[in-house]
Scaffold this active site. Structure first.
Site, PDB file in Angstrom:
ATOM      1  CB  SER B  38       8.720  -3.181  -1.617  1.00  0.00           C
ATOM      2  OG  SER B  38       9.079  -4.518  -1.361  1.00  0.00           O
ATOM      3  CG  ASN B  39       5.195  -7.281  -0.889  1.00  0.00           C
ATOM      4  OD1 ASN B  39       5.674  -8.053  -0.070  1.00  0.00           O
ATOM      5  ND2 ASN B  39       5.322  -7.480  -2.206  1.00  0.00           N
ATOM      6  CE1 TYR B  40       5.230  -2.669   6.233  1.00  0.00           C
ATOM      7  CE2 TYR B  40       3.077  -2.612   5.198  1.00  0.00           C
ATOM      8  CZ  TYR B  40       4.089  -1.982   5.895  1.00  0.00           C
ATOM      9  OH  TYR B  40       3.969  -0.668   6.240  1.00  0.00           O
TER      10      TYR B  40
END
Lengths: 227, 227
Positions: B38-40
């Protein structure tokens, strides 16, 4: 906070004198400044353990990965992101502890390299190389003067088999094995069921209950073992 | 909700008659039942856009990846997890829309295979094979009767260069380029600064402001372009 303080004041203080370190939540292993590998751990089980231990009079250190919950009343919160940060935070404090409960879902692997700039999309396929993360529970198991050690095994089957393997390999005192593929147990739900496995062969099967209730059960068993 | 309803009632309704679809948040690309890439992205910029558009009278569809925020008052929320789910949710609804704003941070790649059981830790090293995800913005750009298309470019440098490249390649009408390596812009903060790039060569430099204010600016530009 007033209600919490009242609950703490009224609870039996059977863990007074103990220092309990709880790890909770997932870790994030970064590929670059924006992307990471993580897991579905919500931190609820670990936070329930920290809260209950604090209410029962323990000094509680909560080493937490990224979660969307506030720390329970009265615990010392240490925020970490990656497995390496969690390892450092735990090992630094291990000697102060009488009990360590590793409820966090630490990533087994991290990317071999982390890019300092955002990796651009290019070819249709890509490969990520991973390297094993430090095994915090196993390291704690080798400490000379080690605290009472509780590990978690989050499995999608073969609970007893994997749980007993972990108990032995990590030199833990208790493994809480739970099946995270059940809709009413494991990650990001309010309830859990677990198989508690102890050194010496004892087993306790905890049927479906709230994570708060299971936290209480686990602490009861720890206390009984420490006496 | 009463306060929100009052704000909505009092705001100028300059987007009345429009259907605005906003995507927000990260996507999660699963390796197995517990692990994902995933990512921030926090979803804050997308949620601010959805909220502002709804207050200004638009019908708003918010297609959201996993975030820890409640949907703004009056928007239709569609929850998705992966890029494939987001693509399906957006394309199904594209024809109803006059404006689509792709503020989500969609994962560029997903694991080639997803294991149905938790992958056990084994060797010291592992490799994950990834395959490119569908490019939702580019697909929208090829629609015959296409809505006004706004894309986001989250970069860690070379804002204008990467933004202009995206504008052209995706056939978008506007790209909001922002530098996510700044501590006061990009992922998971309350403020942002951005470079707005338009078809035809116009550029607008938005200095540091709250994400709500930037949402208002972006909607003002969309409205001006649609007239």
């Amino acid at each position: 906070a007033i209600f919490e303080a009242a609950v703490v004041a009224l609870a039996p203080k059977d863990l007074a004198g103990h220092t309990v370190l709880v790890t909770a939540g997932p870790t994030r292993e970064e590929l670059d400044p924006v992307r990471f590998i993580s897991n579905y751990s919500s931190g609820k089980m670990g936070y329930a353990l920290a809260k209950s231990a604090a209410q029962r009079g323990a000094r509680v250190i909560l080493v937490s990965g990224p979660v969307s919950m506030a720390a329970p009343y009265g615990v010392e919160l240490v925020n970490v992101n990656s497995a390496k940060e969690m390892r450092e935070a735990v090992l630094q404090r291990a000697e102060e502890c009488t009990v360590i409960i590793k409820a966090a879902a630490v990533a087994d692997y991290r990317p071999t390299e982390r890019s300092s700039i955002k990796i651009k999309k290019q070819s249709d396929e890509r490969t990520i190389n991973l390297i094993k993360n430090p095994d915090i529970l196993a390291e704690l198991g080798t400490l000379k003067k080690r605290p009472y050690l509780v590990g978690f095994a989050a499995e999608t089957g073969k609970l007893r088999e994997f749980g007993l393997k972990k108990l032995k390999e990590k030199n833990a005192d208790m493994i809480v094995a739970n099946d995270v593929s059940q809709p009413d147990a494991g990650f990001n739900v309010e309830t859990n069921r677990a198989l508690l496995l102890f050194q010496g062969g004892r087993e306790v099967d905890c049927q479906l209950m709230s994570k708060e209730a299971l936290a209480g059960e686990i602490l009861n068993h720890i206390l009984a073992e420490l006496k």
